[in-house]
Design an enzyme around this catalytic site. Sequence first.
Site, PDB file in Angstrom:
ATOM      1  N   ASP A 137      -3.486   4.982  -0.838  1.00 59.66           N
ATOM      2  CA  ASP A 137      -4.619   5.722  -0.072  1.00 59.66           C
ATOM      3  C   ASP A 137      -4.253   7.033   0.057  1.00 59.66           C
ATOM      4  O   ASP A 137      -3.118   7.712   0.830  1.00 59.66           O
ATOM      5  CB  ASP A 137      -4.296   5.018   1.375  1.00 59.66           C
ATOM      6  CG  ASP A 137      -5.180   5.786   2.410  1.00 59.66           C
ATOM      7  OD1 ASP A 137      -5.923   6.659   2.030  1.00 59.66           O
ATOM      8  OD2 ASP A 137      -4.911   5.579   3.707  1.00 59.66           O
ATOM      9  N   ASN A 144     -10.651   4.032   6.446  1.00 53.51           N
ATOM     10  CA  ASN A 144     -10.393   4.053   7.974  1.00 53.51           C
ATOM     11  C   ASN A 144     -10.732   5.627   8.323  1.00 53.51           C
ATOM     12  O   ASN A 144     -10.354   6.007   9.390  1.00 53.51           O
ATOM     13  CB  ASN A 144      -9.036   3.747   8.417  1.00 53.51           C
ATOM     14  CG  ASN A 144      -8.060   4.887   7.819  1.00 53.51           C
ATOM     15  OD1 ASN A 144      -7.387   4.987   6.385  1.00 53.51           O
ATOM     16  ND2 ASN A 144      -7.774   5.917   8.315  1.00 53.51           N
ATOM     17  N   GLU A 157      -8.344   3.021  -1.302  1.00 51.58           N
ATOM     18  CA  GLU A 157      -8.680   3.585   0.112  1.00 51.58           C
ATOM     19  C   GLU A 157      -8.777   5.168   0.274  1.00 51.58           C
ATOM     20  O   GLU A 157      -7.881   5.702  -0.326  1.00 51.58           O
ATOM     21  CB  GLU A 157      -7.407   3.006   1.199  1.00 51.58           C
ATOM     22  CG  GLU A 157      -7.701   3.331   2.338  1.00 51.58           C
ATOM     23  CD  GLU A 157      -6.589   2.564   3.264  1.00 51.58           C
ATOM     24  OE1 GLU A 157      -6.224   1.626   2.952  1.00 51.58           O
ATOM     25  OE2 GLU A 157      -6.184   3.263   4.508  1.00 51.58           O
ATOM     26  N   ASP A 186      -9.444  -0.892  12.904  1.00 53.84           N
ATOM     27  CA  ASP A 186      -8.395  -0.755  13.820  1.00 53.84           C
ATOM     28  C   ASP A 186      -8.783  -1.048  15.330  1.00 53.84           C
ATOM     29  O   ASP A 186      -9.407  -0.423  15.956  1.00 53.84           O
ATOM     30  CB  ASP A 186      -7.673   0.647  13.645  1.00 53.84           C
ATOM     31  CG  ASP A 186      -6.203   0.685  14.095  1.00 53.84           C
ATOM     32  OD1 ASP A 186      -6.111   0.027  15.288  1.00 53.84           O
ATOM     33  OD2 ASP A 186      -5.402   1.527  13.917  1.00 53.84           O
ATOM     34  N   ASN A 243      -5.977   9.311   1.479  1.00 51.28           N
ATOM     35  CA  ASN A 243      -6.614   9.893   2.520  1.00 51.28           C
ATOM     36  C   ASN A 243      -7.607  11.112   2.010  1.00 51.28           C
ATOM     37  O   ASN A 243      -7.601  12.303   2.721  1.00 51.28           O
ATOM     38  CB  ASN A 243      -5.444  10.451   3.625  1.00 51.28           C
ATOM     39  CG  ASN A 243      -5.029   9.565   4.469  1.00 51.28           C
ATOM     40  OD1 ASN A 243      -3.962   9.142   4.485  1.00 51.28           O
ATOM     41  ND2 ASN A 243      -6.048   8.913   5.518  1.00 51.28           N
ATOM     42  N   ASN A 275      -1.198   2.868  12.673  1.00 50.64           N
ATOM     43  CA  ASN A 275      -0.458   3.941  12.746  1.00 50.64           C
ATOM     44  C   ASN A 275       0.805   3.453  13.092  1.00 50.64           C
ATOM     45  O   ASN A 275       0.951   2.197  13.339  1.00 50.64           O
ATOM     46  CB  ASN A 275      -1.034   5.032  13.789  1.00 50.64           C
ATOM     47  CG  ASN A 275      -2.190   5.593  13.388  1.00 50.64           C
ATOM     48  OD1 ASN A 275      -3.205   5.435  13.666  1.00 50.64           O
ATOM     49  ND2 ASN A 275      -1.945   6.690  12.486  1.00 50.64           N
ATOM     50  N   LYS A 332       0.877  -1.237  -0.053  1.00 51.14           N
ATOM     51  CA  LYS A 332       0.080   0.049   0.052  1.00 51.14           C
ATOM     52  C   LYS A 332       0.710   1.302  -0.137  1.00 51.14           C
ATOM     53  O   LYS A 332       1.956   1.236   0.732  1.00 51.14           O
ATOM     54  CB  LYS A 332      -1.041  -0.067   1.198  1.00 51.14           C
ATOM     55  CG  LYS A 332      -1.886   1.276   1.166  1.00 51.14           C
ATOM     56  CD  LYS A 332      -2.426   1.101   2.611  1.00 51.14           C
ATOM     57  CE  LYS A 332      -3.569   0.075   2.497  1.00 51.14           C
ATOM     58  NZ  LYS A 332      -4.519   0.360   3.730  1.00 51.14           N
ATOM     59  N   HIS A 364      -6.567  -1.087   9.768  1.00 45.75           N
ATOM     60  CA  HIS A 364      -5.798   0.203   9.643  1.00 45.75           C
ATOM     61  C   HIS A 364      -4.763   0.060  10.568  1.00 45.75           C
ATOM     62  O   HIS A 364      -4.601  -0.552  11.842  1.00 45.75           O
ATOM     63  CB  HIS A 364      -6.684   1.342   9.912  1.00 45.75           C
ATOM     64  CG  HIS A 364      -5.971   2.744  10.135  1.00 45.75           C
ATOM     65  ND1 HIS A 364      -5.761   3.004  11.447  1.00 45.75           N
ATOM     66  CD2 HIS A 364      -5.550   3.591   9.477  1.00 45.75           C
ATOM     67  CE1 HIS A 364      -5.039   3.935  11.120  1.00 45.75           C
ATOM     68  NE2 HIS A 364      -4.865   4.337  10.136  1.00 45.75           N
ATOM     69  N   LYS A 411       1.233   4.887   0.578  1.00 46.03           N
ATOM     70  CA  LYS A 411       0.518   5.998   1.472  1.00 46.03           C
ATOM     71  C   LYS A 411       0.570   7.332   0.403  1.00 46.03           C
ATOM     72  O   LYS A 411       1.562   8.032   0.026  1.00 46.03           O
ATOM     73  CB  LYS A 411       1.322   6.510   2.596  1.00 46.03           C
ATOM     74  CG  LYS A 411       0.919   7.873   3.168  1.00 46.03           C
ATOM     75  CD  LYS A 411      -0.774   7.703   3.709  1.00 46.03           C
ATOM     76  CE  LYS A 411      -1.172   6.651   4.650  1.00 46.03           C
ATOM     77  NZ  LYS A 411      -2.533   6.641   4.753  1.00 46.03           N
TER      78      LYS A 411
HETATM   79  O1  LIG Z   1      -4.671   4.439   6.310  1.00 36.87           O
HETATM   80  C1  LIG Z   1      -4.439   5.668   6.943  1.00 36.87           C
HETATM   81  O2  LIG Z   1      -5.206   6.598   6.514  1.00 36.87           O
HETATM   82  C2  LIG Z   1      -3.260   5.841   7.828  1.00 36.87           C
HETATM   83  O3  LIG Z   1      -2.659   5.106   7.668  1.00 36.87           O
HETATM   84  C3  LIG Z   1      -3.358   7.119   8.693  1.00 36.87           C
HETATM   85  C4  LIG Z   1      -1.905   7.286   9.107  1.00 36.87           C
HETATM   86  O4  LIG Z   1      -2.078   8.316  10.036  1.00 36.87           O
HETATM   87  C5  LIG Z   1      -0.888   7.647   7.994  1.00 36.87           C
HETATM   88  O5  LIG Z   1      -1.387   8.553   7.296  1.00 36.87           O
HETATM   89  C6  LIG Z   1       0.401   8.017   8.725  1.00 36.87           C
HETATM   90  O6  LIG Z   1       0.911   7.572   9.779  1.00 36.87           O
HETATM   91  O7  LIG Z   1       1.210   8.764   8.118  1.00 36.87           O
HETATM   92 MG   LIG Z   2      -6.186   4.999   5.288  1.00 37.83          MG
END
Ligand SMILES: O=C([O-])C(=O)C[C@H](O)[C@@H](O)C(=O)[O-]
Ligand SMILES: [Mg+2]
Length: 447
Positions: free
Chosen positions: A236, A290, A261, A314, A238, A342, A206, A340, A208
């Site tokens: 993802d 999430n 996502e 999560d 966001n 962190n 995945k 999910h 980010k």
């Molecule tokens: O799936 C998501 O949105 C995340 O994992 C949120 C997290 O906060 C992620 O964006 C991060 O840790 O940078």
């Molecule tokens: Mg996410």
Amino acid sequence: MSDSPVIKTMRVVPVAGYDSMLLNIGGAHNCYFTRILVILTDSAGRTGVGESPCHASTLGLLARFQSQIEGSELLRLNATIATLFASDARHQQTAHTDDIHIPQMNPEKFYNAAAAIEAALLDLMGQHLNLPVADLLASGRQRDRVPVLGYLFYIADRNLTSMNYQAGQAGGDAWLQLRHEKAMDAQSVVRLAEAAAERYGFRDFKLKGGVHHGEVEVETVNALLQRFPQARVTVDPNASWSLDEAIYYGKQLAGRIPYLEDPCGAEQGYSGRETLAEFKRATGIPVATNMIANDWRQLQHALQLNAIDIPLADPHFWTMRHAHTVAQLCQEWGLTTGCHSNNHFDVSLAMVAHLGAAAPGDRLTAFDTHWIWQDGQQLTQHAPQIRDGHLELPEGPGLGITLNMKRVEAAHALYTSLPDKNRNDALGMQFLIENWSFNAKRPALLR
Ligand SMILES: O=C([O-])C(=O)C[C@H](O)[C@@H](O)C(=O)[O-]
Ligand SMILES: [Mg+2]
């Protein structure tokens, strides 16, 4: 219930570790990340532990809950947790979320606090009954290893900051070195994926997103797919893409990715659940989230709108048992179970392993974990292992882990020394872009 062990002490230990300069819509991860350990001891001389994200309000809640936990009977775990929920009615009125770095989101951390306490109680209960926690969750243990994905990030150049980012270990394992180095384009993210696959055997990745322009992130997904043609790759952003953008990029990726996502979110008076439903109709791509189905009420609306396929429940913001109930619901209602994450230490890794091991059915998508960015900083004697793309269920009763108290005290001392203890990803980002501030509708580098 005179033969139940009684909880003797509840210790709340905020801890810190090191992180890389990982980019996301909220900015850049700080060189430190913080978590909370809840450590319980009982009258049988056992120790149970749980972990949660760290925030001042979570610490406040845990301090408040201490008197309800100490003196409680272990076998009355259900009643104890119910009392916590009853004592904090506010959690029912506000949507909770993990995204503590996204400023407008709710700072109420009730679920984080309850999750860490519940995990520690389950750990003690498992030890008392000589059963793994996975066997205490309603479906019982379904598997001994849980598929997990390689969570890839664009990494900013730490040398542009005066922050205390760590350097890699030259000459050793490629992953342990590369995870600290700048990776801002498709090619360097592919190199990261290769190193992660080599160390952990991942077959799922995945990316980010929410960092570069969407075109660049689609190009990175394409590069990953080209390098790993058999892999399941997703991104993802966001919810930083508009619905139109999400449909545009989604159509480019359709048929080659297993799901997207949170490709888009609330806009122009429409909620994220509504825009995701439209996205799904327009592209046919399954949606994971999430961000918009994080409690029972949100989940109900998301499902009524047919907005999502994979609720990433999560355990830190549902609690382990509620996250397991979401997994049961996925099984019964034809959805896919995911999880999910962190940044976290290895106590959370064990919580995720037990949740995944107990998730019923075979519609399970590889679980998220950020652990690969923290690997080497474990707070237990033996951290759960990721091998062959799977997180292995630790052996032994309870969570199957034992704290290394020397390391815990050192991580606590690091936490105590930090000037800024709550997560704030804007700080690092401001080294890259002057006066940078968060914008929920724009990828981080587009200012
Ligand atoms: O799936 C998501 O949105 C995340 O994992 C949120 C997290 O906060 C992620 O964006 C991060 O840790 O940078
Ligand atoms: Mg996410």
